[in-house]
Write a protein that holds these residues in place. Structure first.
Motif, PDB file in Angstrom:
ATOM      1  N   THR A 184       7.858   1.069  -1.019  1.00 60.93           N
ATOM      2  CA  THR A 184       6.734   0.390  -1.584  1.00 60.93           C
ATOM      3  C   THR A 184       5.844   1.333  -2.329  1.00 60.93           C
ATOM      4  O   THR A 184       5.884   2.395  -2.165  1.00 60.93           O
ATOM      5  N   GLY A 185       4.569   0.729  -2.890  1.00 61.24           N
ATOM      6  CA  GLY A 185       4.083   1.633  -3.538  1.00 61.24           C
ATOM      7  C   GLY A 185       2.776   1.061  -4.175  1.00 61.24           C
ATOM      8  O   GLY A 185       2.488  -0.278  -4.101  1.00 61.24           O
ATOM      9  N   ASP A 186       1.875   1.722  -4.766  1.00 60.55           N
ATOM     10  CA  ASP A 186       0.472   1.351  -5.268  1.00 60.55           C
ATOM     11  C   ASP A 186       0.255   1.937  -6.704  1.00 60.55           C
ATOM     12  O   ASP A 186       0.633   3.301  -6.658  1.00 60.55           O
ATOM     13  N   ARG A 187      -0.354   1.487  -7.604  1.00 61.78           N
ATOM     14  CA  ARG A 187      -0.947   2.136  -8.834  1.00 61.78           C
ATOM     15  C   ARG A 187      -2.057   2.871  -8.654  1.00 61.78           C
ATOM     16  O   ARG A 187      -3.000   2.333  -8.185  1.00 61.78           O
ATOM     17  N   PRO A 188      -2.017   4.284  -9.181  1.00 57.43           N
ATOM     18  CA  PRO A 188      -3.416   4.834  -8.842  1.00 57.43           C
ATOM     19  C   PRO A 188      -4.522   4.648  -9.860  1.00 57.43           C
ATOM     20  O   PRO A 188      -4.659   5.470 -10.545  1.00 57.43           O
ATOM     21  N   THR A 189      -5.104   3.534  -9.755  1.00 54.69           N
ATOM     22  CA  THR A 189      -6.177   3.061 -10.699  1.00 54.69           C
ATOM     23  C   THR A 189      -7.508   3.155 -10.211  1.00 54.69           C
ATOM     24  O   THR A 189      -8.482   3.088 -10.687  1.00 54.69           O
ATOM     25  N   GLY A 190      -7.602   3.397  -8.806  1.00 55.23           N
ATOM     26  CA  GLY A 190      -8.743   3.594  -8.063  1.00 55.23           C
ATOM     27  C   GLY A 190      -8.549   3.867  -6.801  1.00 55.23           C
ATOM     28  O   GLY A 190      -7.326   3.748  -6.096  1.00 55.23           O
ATOM     29  N   LYS A 191      -9.692   3.910  -5.972  1.00 56.70           N
ATOM     30  CA  LYS A 191      -9.509   4.002  -4.332  1.00 56.70           C
ATOM     31  C   LYS A 191      -9.013   2.732  -3.998  1.00 56.70           C
ATOM     32  O   LYS A 191      -9.382   1.624  -4.513  1.00 56.70           O
ATOM     33  N   LEU A 192      -8.313   2.843  -2.811  1.00 59.74           N
ATOM     34  CA  LEU A 192      -7.757   1.492  -2.200  1.00 59.74           C
ATOM     35  C   LEU A 192      -9.090   0.778  -1.435  1.00 59.74           C
ATOM     36  O   LEU A 192      -9.669   1.515  -0.680  1.00 59.74           O
ATOM     37  N   GLY A 237       9.825   2.349  14.240  1.00 60.46           N
ATOM     38  CA  GLY A 237      11.251   3.071  14.391  1.00 60.46           C
ATOM     39  C   GLY A 237      12.445   2.147  13.589  1.00 60.46           C
ATOM     40  O   GLY A 237      13.666   2.562  13.858  1.00 60.46           O
ATOM     41  N   ASP A 238      12.089   1.115  13.264  1.00 63.30           N
ATOM     42  CA  ASP A 238      13.297   0.341  12.784  1.00 63.30           C
ATOM     43  C   ASP A 238      13.816   0.793  11.302  1.00 63.30           C
ATOM     44  O   ASP A 238      14.949   0.094  10.930  1.00 63.30           O
ATOM     45  N   PHE A 239      13.213   1.566  10.935  1.00 61.20           N
ATOM     46  CA  PHE A 239      13.629   2.064   9.440  1.00 61.20           C
ATOM     47  C   PHE A 239      14.214   3.683   9.229  1.00 61.20           C
ATOM     48  O   PHE A 239      13.433   4.444   9.676  1.00 61.20           O
ATOM     49  N   LYS A 240      15.080   3.690   8.898  1.00 58.57           N
ATOM     50  CA  LYS A 240      16.077   4.846   8.572  1.00 58.57           C
ATOM     51  C   LYS A 240      15.002   5.817   7.567  1.00 58.57           C
ATOM     52  O   LYS A 240      14.913   7.113   8.024  1.00 58.57           O
ATOM     53  N   LYS A 241      14.549   5.091   6.761  1.00 56.00           N
ATOM     54  CA  LYS A 241      13.640   5.914   5.898  1.00 56.00           C
ATOM     55  C   LYS A 241      12.869   5.122   5.326  1.00 56.00           C
ATOM     56  O   LYS A 241      12.938   3.906   5.008  1.00 56.00           O
ATOM     57  N   ILE A 242      11.513   5.615   4.776  1.00 58.02           N
ATOM     58  CA  ILE A 242      10.479   4.991   4.152  1.00 58.02           C
ATOM     59  C   ILE A 242       9.813   5.896   3.007  1.00 58.02           C
ATOM     60  O   ILE A 242       9.657   6.934   3.124  1.00 58.02           O
ATOM     61  N   PHE A 243       9.830   5.293   1.897  1.00 59.93           N
ATOM     62  CA  PHE A 243       9.180   5.776   0.544  1.00 59.93           C
ATOM     63  C   PHE A 243       8.013   4.980   0.348  1.00 59.93           C
ATOM     64  O   PHE A 243       8.112   3.807   0.157  1.00 59.93           O
ATOM     65  N   ILE A 244       7.009   5.930   0.148  1.00 62.69           N
ATOM     66  CA  ILE A 244       5.608   5.149  -0.336  1.00 62.69           C
ATOM     67  C   ILE A 244       5.487   5.748  -1.691  1.00 62.69           C
ATOM     68  O   ILE A 244       5.170   7.063  -1.601  1.00 62.69           O
ATOM     69  N   MET A 245       5.455   4.968  -2.628  1.00 58.97           N
ATOM     70  CA  MET A 245       5.275   5.445  -3.998  1.00 58.97           C
ATOM     71  C   MET A 245       3.813   5.667  -4.797  1.00 58.97           C
ATOM     72  O   MET A 245       3.227   4.398  -4.618  1.00 58.97           O
ATOM     73  N   ILE A 246       3.322   6.670  -5.205  1.00 52.36           N
ATOM     74  CA  ILE A 246       2.192   6.406  -5.959  1.00 52.36           C
ATOM     75  C   ILE A 246       2.639   6.251  -7.496  1.00 52.36           C
ATOM     76  O   ILE A 246       3.160   7.291  -8.216  1.00 52.36           O
ATOM     77  N   ALA A 247       2.426   5.051  -7.817  1.00 50.70           N
ATOM     78  CA  ALA A 247       3.078   4.645  -9.048  1.00 50.70           C
ATOM     79  C   ALA A 247       2.388   4.949 -10.385  1.00 50.70           C
ATOM     80  O   ALA A 247       1.799   3.919 -11.067  1.00 50.70           O
ATOM     81  N   ASP A 248       2.097   6.157 -10.656  1.00 48.25           N
ATOM     82  CA  ASP A 248       1.178   6.652 -11.644  1.00 48.25           C
ATOM     83  C   ASP A 248       1.970   6.112 -13.037  1.00 48.25           C
ATOM     84  O   ASP A 248       1.293   5.933 -13.961  1.00 48.25           O
ATOM     85  N   ILE A 299      -5.034  11.580  -5.893  1.00 49.74           N
ATOM     86  CA  ILE A 299      -5.250  12.216  -4.882  1.00 49.74           C
ATOM     87  C   ILE A 299      -6.174  11.166  -3.916  1.00 49.74           C
ATOM     88  O   ILE A 299      -6.054  11.200  -2.651  1.00 49.74           O
ATOM     89  N   GLU A 300      -6.761  10.346  -4.494  1.00 50.47           N
ATOM     90  CA  GLU A 300      -7.577   9.271  -3.822  1.00 50.47           C
ATOM     91  C   GLU A 300      -6.625   8.514  -2.998  1.00 50.47           C
ATOM     92  O   GLU A 300      -6.647   8.048  -1.742  1.00 50.47           O
ATOM     93  N   VAL A 301      -5.533   7.760  -3.844  1.00 52.08           N
ATOM     94  CA  VAL A 301      -4.610   6.983  -3.159  1.00 52.08           C
ATOM     95  C   VAL A 301      -3.856   7.662  -1.882  1.00 52.08           C
ATOM     96  O   VAL A 301      -3.754   7.302  -0.668  1.00 52.08           O
ATOM     97  N   ALA A 302      -3.532   9.103  -2.099  1.00 53.56           N
ATOM     98  CA  ALA A 302      -3.029   9.770  -1.031  1.00 53.56           C
ATOM     99  C   ALA A 302      -3.927   9.987   0.044  1.00 53.56           C
ATOM    100  O   ALA A 302      -3.461   9.818   1.210  1.00 53.56           O
ATOM    101  N   LEU A 303      -5.003  10.160   0.074  1.00 49.36           N
ATOM    102  CA  LEU A 303      -6.044  10.586   1.066  1.00 49.36           C
ATOM    103  C   LEU A 303      -6.195   8.973   2.016  1.00 49.36           C
ATOM    104  O   LEU A 303      -6.311   9.154   3.018  1.00 49.36           O
ATOM    105  N   ASP A 304      -6.214   7.896   0.903  1.00 49.88           N
ATOM    106  CA  ASP A 304      -6.314   6.483   1.648  1.00 49.88           C
ATOM    107  C   ASP A 304      -5.061   6.489   2.410  1.00 49.88           C
ATOM    108  O   ASP A 304      -4.997   5.791   3.548  1.00 49.88           O
ATOM    109  N   TYR A 305      -3.945   6.927   1.823  1.00 50.59           N
ATOM    110  CA  TYR A 305      -2.604   6.640   2.656  1.00 50.59           C
ATOM    111  C   TYR A 305      -2.620   7.301   4.086  1.00 50.59           C
ATOM    112  O   TYR A 305      -2.466   6.661   5.031  1.00 50.59           O
ATOM    113  N   LEU A 306      -3.134   8.604   3.868  1.00 47.79           N
ATOM    114  CA  LEU A 306      -3.070   9.448   5.103  1.00 47.79           C
ATOM    115  C   LEU A 306      -4.110   8.900   6.179  1.00 47.79           C
ATOM    116  O   LEU A 306      -3.956   8.919   7.207  1.00 47.79           O
TER     117      LEU A 306
END
Ligand code: TRP
Length: 360
Positions: free
Chosen positions: A7-15, A34-45, A64-71
């Motif tokens: 899943t992901g988000d467009r980085p057009t502003g803070k979340l 723990g149900d998922f083998k892999k998880i991909f979180i996309m910053i959809a620039d 970076i704003e979106v990444a900081l919000d994620y973390l």
């Protein structure tokens, strides 16, 4: 089959809190299940650029704003790959081949694209990249062999379009792609949180958002000036809870335990709603309660953000690693796709043998 999330988000502003209840909170639960083998979180620039071609700096600043919000919400790079879309060129290649499987009229019927075109006044001149972003989103989802796409309701048409592309690809060229399932928020109020002004959607341009990184004071100010039932003028007047943003936010955020802590007059939200409907419960009391509930949820997020903000280079480093891991998976999918389409000429010994027989 191993379950994989993308899943992901467009980085057009803070979340904002709409992103949080609609998707982020759930992602963290899924990550920790723990149900998922892999998880991909996309910053959809790259997707964000489809309607921001003239303002790339906005996108660049907001990664970076979106990444900081994620973390700060609890996405953990040890468990989830956080990645930047534009750095994975395989996604463009996949999109290019998928474009042949989609008609212009099918794109024109995509309800999300339709309403976004209206919102942006693009009717007269739609950028081609914007018009075709559902196809690129199908590339995002299929490149990582995602089985599960947790998103808000507005993204349903994108997932439907992706599933059509997958079915078409697999039936023409043979099975290479996985048909993903959507995972919607389980609470109706979380589907689409209205703005603090009561407008249907939180949006930066309307100035009606509560951001995850807002200070406690700002959050309080925004909540205390929220739109409520315009006919609820006096405390004694009966009020409406349906469509009342304050109660929609409570539906999304509040648990019974919050009443013990912050508003012991009621045991649960239904009791509070009942009183409001009957009359005799003022907006200020409800807003103060909502403020306590939201502050409790946002405080740990804000504190974690402050920690991550201290070391920005390592956040970029984390994104780089996440992107590199993700790229390997996308490259494998692209290679599968090209072999199924039989456009892998240099690896196709059969083709080379066949052609040389023809001439010799
Ligand atoms: N369209 C999504 C949004 O506007 C962002 C996005 C891009 C996305 N690629 C995706 C979401 C793939 C889910 C899966 O928020």
């Amino acid at each position: 089959m191993d379950k994989v999330i993308l899943t992901g988000d467009r980085p057009t502003g803070k979340l904002h809190v709409g992103h949080y209840v609609g998707s982020l909170r759930r992602r963290v639960e899924l990550q920790n299940s723990g149900d998922f083998k892999k998880i991909f979180i996309m910053i959809a620039d790259a997707q964000a650029l489809t309607d921001n071609a003239d303002n790339p700096e906005k996108i660049r600043q907001n990664i970076i704003e979106v990444a900081l919000d994620y973390l700060s919400c609890g996405l953990d790079p040890d468990k989830s790959n956080l990645l930047i879309q534009s750095q994975i060129s395989e996604l463009c290649e996949l999109s290019f081949y998928y474009m042949n499987l989609v008609t212009v009229s099918r794109l024109q019927r995509n309800p999300t694209v339709k309403s976004e075109i209206q919102m942006r006044n693009f009717e007269a001149s739609i950028p081609v990249g914007f018009f075709t972003y559902p196809i690129s989103q199908a590339a995002d989802i299929t490149a990582f062999k995602a089985t599960t796409v947790p998103v808000g309701e507005d993204q349903l048409p994108m997932i439907e379009q992706t599933r059509e592309i997958v079915r078409k690809f697999n039936s023409i060229y043979g099975d290479a792609l996985i048909e993903p399932d959507v995972l919607l928020p389980d609470n109706k109020a979380c589907m689409r949180l209205p703005g603090t002004d009561g407008k249907a959607k939180m949006s930066k341009s309307l100035g009606n958002c509560i951001y995850l990184s807002d200070s406690p004071d700002d959050v309080k100010k925004k909540i205390m000036s929220m739109f409520t039932d315009p006919n609820h003028l006096q405390v004694s007047d009966p009020g409406k809870v349906e469509g009342n943003p304050v109660f929609i936010y409570l539906d999304a955020f509040c648990k019974d335990e919050h009443f013990e802590r912050y508003c012991p007059d009621y045991a649960c939200l239904d009791e509070m709603k009942e009183h409001y409907t009957r009359g005799g419960l003022g907006d200020v009391k409800v807003k103060k309660f909502l403020n306590n509930v939201i502050q409790e949820e946002l405080e740990p997020i804000r504190n974690r953000r402050k920690e991550f903000e201290k070391d920005i280079p390592s956040v970029y480093d984390m994104l780089k690693k996440g992107t590199e891991n993700a790229r390997e998976v996308a490259a494998q999918t692209l290679s599968d796709v090209k072999s199924k389409m039989k456009i892998n000429y240099f690896d196709d010994m059969e083709l080379i043998a066949e052609q040389s027989k023809k001439y010799n």
